[in-house]
Scaffold this active site. Structure first.
Site, short mmCIF file in Angstrom:
data_model
loop_
_atom_site.label_atom_id
_atom_site.label_comp_id
_atom_site.label_asym_id
_atom_site.label_seq_id
_atom_site.Cartn_x
_atom_site.Cartn_y
_atom_site.Cartn_z
N ARG A 44 1.72 -15.74 -20.45
CA ARG A 44 2.66 -15.12 -19.50
C ARG A 44 2.91 -13.67 -19.89
O ARG A 44 3.08 -12.79 -19.04
CB ARG A 44 3.98 -15.91 -19.42
N TYR A 96 5.65 -3.38 5.85
CA TYR A 96 5.22 -4.78 5.89
C TYR A 96 6.45 -5.70 6.05
O TYR A 96 7.43 -5.56 5.31
CB TYR A 96 4.42 -5.10 4.63
N ASP A 169 3.89 1.55 -1.90
CA ASP A 169 2.95 0.48 -1.57
C ASP A 169 1.67 1.17 -1.07
O ASP A 169 1.64 1.74 0.03
CB ASP A 169 3.55 -0.43 -0.49
N LYS A 194 -5.77 -7.70 -0.51
CA LYS A 194 -6.43 -6.94 0.56
C LYS A 194 -7.70 -6.28 0.02
O LYS A 194 -8.58 -6.96 -0.45
CB LYS A 194 -5.45 -5.93 1.16
C1 LIG Z 1 1.27 -3.48 3.01
C2 LIG Z 1 1.48 -4.81 2.37
N1 LIG Z 1 2.22 -4.89 1.26
C3 LIG Z 1 2.44 -6.08 0.64
C4 LIG Z 1 1.94 -7.27 1.15
C5 LIG Z 1 2.24 -8.56 0.45
O1 LIG Z 1 1.13 -8.96 -0.28
P1 LIG Z 1 0.77 -10.49 -0.65
O2 LIG Z 1 0.48 -11.20 0.65
O3 LIG Z 1 -0.39 -10.36 -1.56
O4 LIG Z 1 1.97 -11.08 -1.34
C6 LIG Z 1 1.17 -7.22 2.31
C7 LIG Z 1 0.62 -8.48 2.87
O5 LIG Z 1 0.15 -8.52 4.00
C8 LIG Z 1 0.94 -5.97 2.94
O6 LIG Z 1 0.22 -5.87 4.08
#
Ligand SMILES: Cc1ncc(COP(=O)(O)O)c(C=O)c1O
Length: 379
Positions: A44, A96, A169, A194
């Site tokens: 961990r 998101y 992000d 992604k």
């Molecule tokens: C821009 C963005 N940030 C964060 C996330 C969250 O990621 P995860 O689905 O890997 O938890 C997503 C998921 O679609 C996203 O499109």
């Protein structure tokens, strides 16, 4: 960048010379003598396979340290763990939907954090939202799903004045297209689910931190909360990162061609893509990014029934959540990524029911255009 994706962080296994690091599944590590632990103690806290992925992505983003998580949301949640209860966070209204849910529905209630959601494309509005307890400016650029571009250097200037951290992000851009730490940001977050993983077969998240001390604090928070990436997931993600630059070239060129084509199509009312000269932040995108990203969204003309006919006529694009994989995906933000946002709020933001989001993959662009042409004809 192509070379760094493969050699960044020197991921060759020092013990064996294996060019890909072994998947170390052991949860615990022998301590050579009492009171003298070795470099690894318990998975961990740290794990050799996860470390290799972290070294590689830290190199790509130019950070002091990277930390891999079980999902993008676990990475985002751990950024919030750096803040004391009562801290105030400013974030974009368009981002998101899962991040919006974590901020507005969970951490407000459970961690005593306060959030302001603003039009982040207007730095004057961000500045007006700053309070004495503002500790974090959270940016997402390009935003999901409207592909707005936020000014990273301007955000850093505001944050320096009020002593807040800036976290970005960078999922939609990837380090091939945009490196926020170069603009002075403190933390870069990725959903590696992604483009970094790139094959729609592994969920993961990453935070890259500019400053080593902040990195130590985040390691401690991650150990405390425990949302780490498992070794198999870390291995698969690193495998994906090796081809990131190559894949991004094709993602970028396919998406630019599709966006231009959609923008001219009579059944398309509006195309959101920062590479179009008509995009409100096109000039900023040119300054801040190497390319314009590989997601495009557009508003279909006519009634909402047309969305169903469009989606059901696609053959090469797959109707599915997510983005950033080698295969082309088509999504409907109102019922997918942003279904947890209230309908009136979605309408206000421009996430209308006729909005469709495309994540063009790396197939031949002519096949993708023919598929879209056929689906639009069915609307
Ligand atoms: C821009 C963005 N940030 C964060 C996330 C969250 O990621 P995860 O689905 O890997 O938890 C997503 C998921 O679609 C996203 O499109």
């Amino acid at each position: 960048m192509g070379t760094r994706c493969i050699h960044g962080g020197d991921t060759v296994d020092a013990a064996t010379g294996a060019v890909m690091p072994p998947v170390v599944t052991s949860t615990t590590f022998r301590q050579p003598a009492f009171g003298e632990p070795g470099p690894y103690v318990y998975s961990r806290a740290s794990n050799p396979t996860r470390d290799a992925l972290e070294r590689c992505v830290a190199d790509l983003e130019g950070g002091a340290r990277a930390l891999a998580f079980a999902s993008g949301m676990a990475a985002t949640a751990t950024v919030l763990e750096l803040l004391d209860a009562g801290s105030h966070v400013i974030a974009p209204a368009d981002m998101y939907g899962g991040t919006l849910r974590l901020f507005s529905q969970v951490r407000t209630r459970t961690s005593g954090l306060q959030f302001s959601f603003v039009d982040f494309t207007d730095l004057a509005e961000v500045e007006r939202a700053i309070q004495p307890n503002t500790k974090l400016l959270w940016a997402e650029t390009p935003t999901n799903p409207l592909l707005q571009i936020l000014d990273l250097a301007g955000t850093v200037r505001l944050a320096r004045e009020c002593g807040a951290l800036v976290a970005v992000d960078n999922t939609f851009a990837t380090p091939c297209v945009q490196r926020p730490l170069e603009f002075g940001c403190d933390i870069v977050m990725h959903s590696t689910t992604k483009y970094l993983g790139g094959h729609s077969d592994v969920l993961g998240g990453l935070n890259v931190v500019a400053d080593a001390e902040l990195g130590k604090e985040m390691v401690s928070m991650r150990s405390a909360v425990g949302g780490v990436a498992g070794p198999f997931d870390a291995y698969l993600t690193l495998r994906g990162v090796k081809t990131l630059a190559l894949r991004m070239e094709r993602h970028l060129s396919n998406t630019a061609a599709i966006a231009r084509w959609l923008d001219e199509h009579p059944k398309v009312v509006q195309t959101h893509f920062p590479g179009l000269e008509s995009h409100p932040q096109h000039e900023l995108a040119k300054r801040q990014m190497d390319g314009f990203g590989a997601v495009v969204s557009f508003v279909l003309s006519g009634s909402v029934d047309g969305v169903g006919r469009f989606m059901n006529s696609l053959e090469v694009f797959t109707l599915a959540e997510s983005l950033g994989g080698v295969e082309s995906l088509a999504g409907h933000p109102a019922t997918m990524s942003h279904s947890n946002v209230a309908p009136e709020r979605r309408e206000e933001l421009g996430i209308v029911d006729n909005l469709i989001r495309l994540s063009p993959g790396i197939e031949d662009v002519d096949d993708l255009l023919a598929d879209l042409d056929k689906a639009l004809a069915a609307v």
